[in-house]
Design an enzyme around this catalytic site. Structure first.
Site, PDB file in Angstrom:
ATOM      1  N   LYS A  34       7.000  16.318   0.307  1.00  0.00           N
ATOM      2  CA  LYS A  34       6.402  16.718  -0.927  1.00  0.00           C
ATOM      3  C   LYS A  34       5.954  15.335  -0.901  1.00  0.00           C
ATOM      4  CE  LYS A  34      10.579  14.618  -2.769  1.00  0.00           C
ATOM      5  NZ  LYS A  34      11.696  15.054  -3.535  1.00  0.00           N
ATOM      6  N   ARG A 129      19.967  17.464 -13.060  1.00  0.00           N
ATOM      7  CA  ARG A 129      18.674  17.483 -12.932  1.00  0.00           C
ATOM      8  C   ARG A 129      17.878  19.061 -12.702  1.00  0.00           C
ATOM      9  NH1 ARG A 129      15.203  14.343  -8.457  1.00  0.00           N
ATOM     10  NH2 ARG A 129      16.323  16.204  -6.935  1.00  0.00           N
ATOM     11  N   TYR A 244      -4.577 -14.490 -12.962  1.00  0.00           N
ATOM     12  CA  TYR A 244      -4.543 -14.271 -14.180  1.00  0.00           C
ATOM     13  C   TYR A 244      -3.434 -15.311 -14.245  1.00  0.00           C
ATOM     14  CZ  TYR A 244      -7.729 -10.168 -14.359  1.00  0.00           C
ATOM     15  OH  TYR A 244      -8.588  -9.890 -13.429  1.00  0.00           O
ATOM     16  N   MET A 292      -5.956  -6.198  -9.685  1.00  0.00           N
ATOM     17  CA  MET A 292      -5.491  -4.713  -9.358  1.00  0.00           C
ATOM     18  C   MET A 292      -6.514  -4.428  -8.071  1.00  0.00           C
ATOM     19  SD  MET A 292      -7.870  -2.132 -11.216  1.00  0.00           S
ATOM     20  CE  MET A 292      -7.656  -2.650 -13.450  1.00  0.00           C
TER      21      MET A 292
HETATM   22  C1  LIG Z   1      13.124  15.064  -2.417  1.00  0.00           C
HETATM   23  C2  LIG Z   1      14.182  15.333  -2.112  1.00  0.00           C
HETATM   24  C3  LIG Z   1      14.327  15.344  -0.846  1.00  0.00           C
HETATM   25  C4  LIG Z   1      14.341  14.414   0.108  1.00  0.00           C
HETATM   26  O1  LIG Z   1      15.657  13.294  -0.464  1.00  0.00           O
HETATM   27  P1  LIG Z   1      14.992  11.874   0.359  1.00  0.00           P
HETATM   28  O2  LIG Z   1      15.823  11.038  -0.021  1.00  0.00           O
HETATM   29  O3  LIG Z   1      13.750  11.477   0.758  1.00  0.00           O
HETATM   30  O4  LIG Z   1      15.307  12.044   2.567  1.00  0.00           O
HETATM   31  C5  LIG Z   1      16.069  16.120  -0.036  1.00  0.00           C
HETATM   32  N1  LIG Z   1      15.905  17.561  -1.668  1.00  0.00           N
HETATM   33  C6  LIG Z   1      15.274  17.537  -2.662  1.00  0.00           C
HETATM   34  C7  LIG Z   1      15.532  18.479  -3.554  1.00  0.00           C
HETATM   35  C8  LIG Z   1      14.269  16.359  -3.001  1.00  0.00           C
HETATM   36  O5  LIG Z   1      14.227  16.359  -4.196  1.00  0.00           O
END
Ligand SMILES: *Cc1c(COP(=O)(O)O)cnc(C)c1O
Length: 349
Positions: A34, A129, A244, A292
């Site tokens: 992802k 969640r 800054y 930045m």
């Molecule tokens: C992001 C995610 C993972 C992977 O998690 P990691 O901690 O990066 O290994 C697996 N399952 C779900 C549902 C996730 O959202």
């Protein structure tokens, strides 16, 4: 000369194999790609993982799934963790994606739109969640059975802390809820869950961060390197400020190197005054705030200032940098910007 981000595809493949070796032969090891493979470029990373042996891939959004299908071809299974949203029907069908249905609403919407299409189901085992709760299941079983999901999943909230009581509790809830789906493959473990042990593995695991060299997979091979060109060096007298807000003041005659990358490139502003960069083996502290597009570094103690200084590499991994910024490796990786020259190593296995 541009800031250069190197991504070691062989290290990613090796991390996948090492996580795969943690479970027995009847557990399949998937791969979570992802957010463009945690910012590292899914179009390059996912094919390298497929060559290493991964057959099941996970993304967050249907659009990510469509791009991944182009990169991977027709064979691998691509799951959409965000589930099925109104308007996704065409993209899901066209690219042969498998939504993970996360709520009663998604189950009903998908059953109405796409009754013959493959899907998976997420059950909530305590993270609150995403996922269908145990109490909602009886009223949904008719629709769910008709959809014949390929996979039931749940997600652990505290897997990075092996001693946390929620791990065993979520395992128990998931095992019980999954009894309602006899013969259907189960998946509970991300990277942290794989390391908890075989009871958490079931038929499919879903590692993400461990593939990319991050904690909690201690033994991961580092995957990313980041070096920044020095674009100016100046001498600063005691009492003069840098950057800054004038938050850094020279206490001795100092040399300051200005480097070409800043918070717009994912070098999180909160690491100002806390992080270090490396000249070979020598650490050099940041001087003042992160801008930045620029960083200022105290190089007074170096005999010679090299053309480039290293932010990520053998001396400082994503978790060390994350700690300086008060965050986690996942955020350091996904924040890395699009302005770096990206160099991929390996991946021809
Ligand atoms: C992001 C995610 C993972 C992977 O998690 P990691 O901690 O990066 O290994 C697996 N399952 C779900 C549902 C996730 O959202």
């Amino acid at each position: 000369m541009r800031a250069e981000l190197t991504i070691d595809l062989d290290a990613i493949a090796e991390n996948w194999r090492a996580l795969d070796a943690q479970s027995t032969g009847w557990t399949e090891t998937g791969a979570v790609v992802k957010a463009d493979a945690y910012g590292l470029g899914a179009a390059r990373v996912a094919p390298a993982l497929a060559r290493a042996g991964a057959k099941s891939f996970f993304v967050a959004l249907a659009e990510e799934g469509a791009a991944l299908r182009e990169a991977l071809g027709s064979r691998p299974e691509i799951y959409i963790l965000g589930g099925y949203m109104p308007g996704d029907l065409e993209i899901v069908r066209e690219h042969d994606l498998t939504p993970v249905l996360n709520s009663a609403e998604q189950v009903r919407g998908f059953a109405a739109d796409a009754p013959g299409t493959g899907c998976a189901v997420q059950l909530d085992s305590g993270m609150n969640r995403l996922g269908i709760e145990g109490l909602e299941l009886p009223a949904l079983m008719l629709e769910l059975n008709a959809l014949r999901p390929k996979l039931v999943i749940s997600h652990l909230a505290c897997a990075e802390e092996p001693a946390h009581p929620l791990n065993a509790m979520q395992l128990g809830v998931f095992q019980t809820l999954a009894l309602g789906f006899p013969g259907i493959r189960r998946s509970l473990a991300a990277t942290g869950g794989i390391l908890l042990g075989p009871a958490w593995h079931f038929e499919l695991t879903r590692p993400g961060i461990g593939l990319y060299g991050g904690l909690p997979f201690n033994e991961a091979r580092p995957v990313v390197g980041l070096s920044l060109p020095v674009i100016q060096i100046r001498d600063v007298a005691p009492g003069e400020i840098v950057g800054y807000g004038g938050s850094w003041t020279a206490t001795r005659p100092s040399r300051i190197a200005t480097l070409s990358a800043g918070y717009a490139d994912g070098l999180i502003r909160a690491m100002g005054g806390r992080a270090r960069v490396f000249a070979g083996d020598t650490p050099c502290p940041l001087a003042g705030r992160v801008s930045m597009d620029l960083l200022t570094v105290d190089v007074t103690d170096l005999d010679a200032v090299p053309e480039r200084l290293e932010v990520l590499g053998p001396h400082q991994g994503i978790d060390a940098l994350a700690e300086a910024a008060g965050t986690i490796g996942h955020e350091v990786l996904t924040a890395l910007g699009s302005r770096y020259a990206r160099v991929y190593k390996g991946g021809d296995n």
